[in-house]
Design an enzyme around this catalytic site. Structure first.
Site, mmCIF file in Angstrom:
data_model
loop_
_atom_site.group_PDB
_atom_site.id
_atom_site.type_symbol
_atom_site.label_atom_id
_atom_site.label_comp_id
_atom_site.label_asym_id
_atom_site.label_seq_id
_atom_site.Cartn_x
_atom_site.Cartn_y
_atom_site.Cartn_z
ATOM 1 N N THR A 47 0.828 -1.198 0.000
ATOM 2 C CA THR A 47 0.000 0.000 0.000
ATOM 3 C C THR A 47 0.866 1.252 0.000
ATOM 4 O O THR A 47 0.415 2.324 -0.409
ATOM 5 C CB THR A 47 -0.926 0.000 1.231
ATOM 6 O OG1 THR A 47 -1.504 -1.301 1.372
ATOM 7 C CG2 THR A 47 -2.033 1.016 1.085
ATOM 8 N N TYR A 136 4.701 -14.221 2.990
ATOM 9 C CA TYR A 136 3.621 -13.470 2.352
ATOM 10 C C TYR A 136 2.922 -14.368 1.340
ATOM 11 O O TYR A 136 3.513 -14.760 0.339
ATOM 12 C CB TYR A 136 4.229 -12.243 1.668
ATOM 13 C CG TYR A 136 3.301 -11.079 1.403
ATOM 14 C CD1 TYR A 136 1.914 -11.225 1.377
ATOM 15 C CD2 TYR A 136 3.809 -9.811 1.159
ATOM 16 C CE1 TYR A 136 1.088 -10.150 1.133
ATOM 17 C CE2 TYR A 136 2.989 -8.722 0.913
ATOM 18 C CZ TYR A 136 1.632 -8.905 0.898
ATOM 19 O OH TYR A 136 0.815 -7.841 0.651
ATOM 20 N N LYS A 164 1.775 -13.597 6.389
ATOM 21 C CA LYS A 164 0.650 -12.726 6.044
ATOM 22 C C LYS A 164 -0.130 -13.408 4.932
ATOM 23 O O LYS A 164 0.423 -13.727 3.880
ATOM 24 C CB LYS A 164 1.152 -11.353 5.568
ATOM 25 C CG LYS A 164 0.021 -10.422 5.119
ATOM 26 C CD LYS A 164 0.561 -9.149 4.486
ATOM 27 C CE LYS A 164 -0.586 -8.268 3.999
ATOM 28 N NZ LYS A 164 -0.097 -7.066 3.270
ATOM 29 N N ILE A 203 -2.380 -7.392 8.910
ATOM 30 C CA ILE A 203 -1.636 -6.340 8.216
ATOM 31 C C ILE A 203 -2.619 -5.770 7.218
ATOM 32 O O ILE A 203 -3.046 -6.449 6.289
ATOM 33 C CB ILE A 203 -0.373 -6.895 7.540
ATOM 34 C CG1 ILE A 203 0.632 -7.369 8.601
ATOM 35 C CG2 ILE A 203 0.270 -5.822 6.647
ATOM 36 C CD1 ILE A 203 1.926 -7.941 8.031
#
Length: 290
Positions: A47, A136, A164, A203
């Site tokens: 982001t 991830y 994540k 997250i």
């Protein structure tokens, strides 16, 4: 092992009109997010437009960010890169300036995609650093899915203590939770359900424009006030559905700007929302005004 419970806000990187980073606004945002009660900040997050930042820019974000945060919440730095030596170099630098954990994508773009190759990638990083690794799982972006069997191997590494999960598949998410408690939800639209399922932390990119609501949601779920949590969630959900199904980062940044957080500017090659998309986003934000 760092405790990454709660709301780890995947922080935006504010830009000026000319595409340079506005570090003044960056530090102001850090203070505002910390004051909102977030439990951690992810610097150089997706982001935050990590793919479009240079290594030097990322390093500066980590240095300034860790200093400004000053242990008021956890510091997670994304140190992903395509070049293996660069991943390790970025990771060591982030560790040296005070990161509590490192978020690292698997070797996307024609790198190894089989379990043995992915394991070796993380094993080499694990051997080079001394803080937590957050793996991830975001197959929609990388084309790589972290299997449950691979996760069982990865959590045996010294520092691989978290993953994540941004895939948005609650079945896989719950399978992960049977392997390790170090699962962090990264799919905005499943947040409340992941927390109810036992996920201890998230997250969250969408928290950039609603940090207070994000923290409140976490508190309500942890207090087992599920009816109140769902009531709040239904006010958050319309905008989350919009950002998840459209241009994610430009939508988050525009929503943040509309709610008074940041400049709303993207860096090329990302493009801002068109008029129709902007109007749809503004409508979806209306319930948050209640």
């Amino acid at each position: 092992m760092a405790d990454l419970k709660g709301i780890n806000l995947a922080m935006q990187t504010p830009f000026n009109d000319n595409g340079s980073i506005n570090f003044g606004v960056y530090e102001e945002l850090i203070d505002r997010y910390v004051d909102a009660g977030v439990h951690g900040l992810v610097l150089g997050a997706g982001t935050g437009q990590h793919p479009y930042l240079t290594e030097d820019e990322c390093n500066k974000l980590y240095e300034i960010g860790a200093k400004r945060i000053a242990a008021r919440c956890k510091v997670i730095c994304q140190t992903s890169a395509l070049n293996m030596d660069e991943v390790i170099r970025r990771s060591k630098h982030a560790e040296s300036v005070g990161a509590d954990a490192l978020m690292i994508l698997p070797p996307y773009f024609e790198g190894p995609s089989e379990d043995d190759g992915l394991f070796e990638f993380y094993r080499e990083i694990d051997a080079a650093i001394g803080i937590d690794i957050v793996g991830y799982n975001i197959p929609q972006a990388t084309g790589i899915s972290v299997s449950t069997d691979l996760l069982k191997r990865l959590v045996e590494l010294k520092n691989f203590n978290y993953i994540k999960d941004s895939a948005g598949d609650l079945t896989t998410h719950q399978e992960y939770l049977r392997v390790t408690q170090g699962v962090l939800n990264g799919a905005d639209t499943t947040t409340v359900y992941a927390l109810m399922a036992g996920t201890k932390g998230v997250i969250w990119g969408g928290a950039n424009y609603m940090p207070h609501e994000a923290v409140k949601l976490y508190e309500l779920v942890t207090q087992k006030k599920y009816s109140e949590a769902l009531e709040l969630w239904h006010r958050m959900l319309p905008s989350l559905l919009v950002i998840w199904r459209t241009k994610y980062t430009p939508s988050v940044l525009r929503a943040s700007q509309l709610r008074g957080y940041g400049t709303g500017k993207v860096r090329r090659p990302l493009q801002k929302l068109n008029d129709q998309e902007d109007k749809e986003l503004q409508r979806a934000l209306e319930p948050l005004k209640v």
